[in-house]
Enzyme design. Structure first.
Site, mmCIF file in Angstrom:
data_model
loop_
_atom_site.group_PDB
_atom_site.id
_atom_site.type_symbol
_atom_site.label_atom_id
_atom_site.label_comp_id
_atom_site.label_asym_id
_atom_site.label_seq_id
_atom_site.Cartn_x
_atom_site.Cartn_y
_atom_site.Cartn_z
ATOM 1 C CD1 TRP A 1 -2.106 -2.275 1.668
ATOM 2 C CD2 TRP A 1 -3.021 -1.183 -0.051
ATOM 3 N NE1 TRP A 1 -3.121 -3.056 1.166
ATOM 4 C CE2 TRP A 1 -3.697 -2.406 0.105
ATOM 5 C CE3 TRP A 1 -3.413 -0.335 -1.080
ATOM 6 C CZ2 TRP A 1 -4.747 -2.800 -0.717
ATOM 7 C CZ3 TRP A 1 -4.466 -0.716 -1.905
ATOM 8 C CH2 TRP A 1 -5.117 -1.939 -1.712
ATOM 9 C CG ASP B 1 -4.048 4.025 3.351
ATOM 10 O OD1 ASP B 1 -5.177 3.924 3.870
ATOM 11 O OD2 ASP B 1 -3.677 3.329 2.379
ATOM 12 C CE LYS C 1 -9.062 -3.422 3.815
ATOM 13 N NZ LYS C 1 -9.102 -4.621 2.974
#
Lengths: 349, 349
Positions: free
Chosen positions: A90, A161, A185
């Site tokens: 990521w 993030d 999530k």
């Protein structure tokens, strides 16, 4: 995973929201009922997360991946400097997009040497004070690697993030310039991205920033410059109410810490399973593990799935297994996994 | 508005999708079940709309408003020419974004003189053969104005915002270079945008196009470069199945034409209500009307709402009333509105 209570409530009112006779997906996003619901969602988010007054909360589309590009567009000019940490896939995607947007990117630390099973030690890197921002990924879902600290960036705005850790424990929002997180999530369905941005970072977008990603334009329109993802906003509101009722982020943190500790303790005590991540960098949300007989990985995943324990395959890029134990996973779910792992070991070790 | 059958089915399986014991919002978008469902949605869309083989179907985020910027990013270089028609607020927003993205925009026709109650006559404008594309808005939701024809653009690719008319009747996809549409009118919940693009227009994105809006990157990843709006994709699949079962787009077209004709006939026969739109430009989807006593507009909307007829206020920029009678609105709903209008007239004229 979503809390069962939330899903059942959503199902019960899917065809009749607040006595309107309509689904929340059908009411006008400009109508007073939906506007009030969206405002309540923001208010709950601010309360639950403790968002300071000088931050804006934006509800955007395009996911965290969209923000990989939107952040440079909003905070920088082409050629500006930005500092990144690379702790996994990521981070790497965020770095790639920042370069695509013309930034002069310096990667202060890259954990390639450990195959991304570590985070850089606190104090081991120094943020360039002339950088427009400093970016890191507090939790890498693929490697199951998480920072145990918030880096010190001097006065440079920290951009983080938080897709996989938002709402999982208390955080000090005031340490960050921009927090962004895809909802899928801990916050509900995919298709909604939450951005929490300090006021002084709003209003500097490049001239060609798309309006739907322009922080100022979206702040001024209460994130309704265009039709927002109404169902996602509604469900986020319900999830925030569930978090609040369960004791807020302190309770979430205790619960998530206990869940992760139970699973790591079992793995560490086992001679059959191992976790490859450095002790100080183990994720509370994504617990990766390997078994002594990797040739049985597919068998493990299939038998676990048959036992109702799903989504346990490791990411295709790293193999092994991965248990994602987000907020909605109850302690009983983690215990069921531990019991299954113990049984699998007895049958196969 | 969504078909009642679809909503009820969605509610019944919101906590247990396909016997998985999970919501469709909870399953992995990379899992085989969801990948199959997304592929089925695309396949149904292609079948129902008759999408030719040489077109790609993309499922994107950011709404049609996002595409206002993404289309120039994907199809042009800065400074390229583009031709537009301006028939109302949605056209105007698309034009503004194209200019923001650095295009040399020529507006071939602007219906300001009629206060946007008309469409330009067929053949009254000529598309510049050197333009990168020609853009128009087949239906303007605010004015209730709709084209009765597909413009001739010579060989220049036609780009059309079909947000409010997609799936409402048969269309000849092969006439277009790019069709784009937010899902929230005829295709399900907000937060999903469908783009149908001819293959030769894919692969020309500007270097700084965000990956999640890059047609080539999204085509190559089956629109799963990042997590797609899974619930929206699922619901679109259910809606497409409903459209197919109901007889497909020919049946939708007959039904929608009959609904609109009934409402316009009633308005035209009335001495109390009027529709301001030119006869050849009346929308099948958004029927605007004025009453002889505009001071009663708020009363009309409130009493209609109390009678279960909601969302009838005209857009704040134009006033009056507007009935949006998308696919999911049954003929009985239109008849109920007509009955209410007749009764309101008797009581107030």
């Amino acid at each position: 995973m979503l809390p069962t209570d939330v899903l059942e409530a959503a199902a019960s009112e899917l065809t009749d929201w607040q006595g309107s006779g309509m689904s929340v997906m059908e009411v006008s996003h400009r109508g007073k009922d939906f506007v009030a619901a969206a405002a309540e969602t923001e208010s709950l988010l601010r309360e639950v997360m403790g968002v300071p007054q000088d931050y804006r909360v934006l509800f955007l589309q395009g996911g965290a991946s969209g923000q990989f590009d939107a952040i440079p567009m909003n905070l920088t000019a082409v050629g500006d400097k930005a500092n990144f940490l690379n702790t996994g896939q990521w981070s790497a995607k965020a770095i790639k997009a920042a370069r695509t947007q013309g930034l002069d990117v310096t990667v202060l630390a890259d954990e390639a040497a450990s195959n991304y099973t570590t985070t850089p030690a606190q104090g081991s890197f120094t943020v360039d004070p002339t950088a427009a921002y400093f970016h890191y990924t507090p939790n890498e879902t693929i490697g199951g690697v998480e920072f145990g600290y918030v880096p010190d960036a001097g006065g440079v705005p920290i951009v983080a993030d938080l897709s996989s850790t938002i709402l999982s424990r208390p955080i000090d929002v005031s340490k960050y310039g921009v927090i962004y997180a895809g909802a899928q999530k801990n916050m509900g369905p995919s298709g909604l991205c939450v951005v929490v941005v300090r006021n002084d970072l709003v209003g500097h977008a490049r001239p060609r920033t798309p309006a739907v990603w322009d922080y100022k334009a979206m702040a001024e329109s209460d994130s309704m410059l265009n039709t927002p993802p109404t169902f996602g906003l509604y469900l986020l509101g319900r999830i925030l109410a569930w978090v609040k009722d369960a004791g807020g982020l302190p309770a979430m943190g205790e619960r998530n810490h206990a869940k992760a500790a139970a699973l790591y303790s079992f793995i560490d005590a086992s001679e059959y399973y191992t976790n490859p991540v450095a002790l100080d960098s183990r994720s509370w949300m994504n617990v990766t593990f390997l078994q002594a007989k990797p040739e049985l990985d597919k068998t493990f995943v299939a038998q676990a799935s048959a036992a109702g324990l799903t989504n346990l395959a490791g990411h295709r890029s790293v193999g092994g297994m991965r248990a994602s134990i987000y907020n909605a996973m109850p302690a009983e779910g983690v215990q069921a996994l531990i019991d299954f792992m113990a049984d699998f070991e007895r049958r196969n070790a």
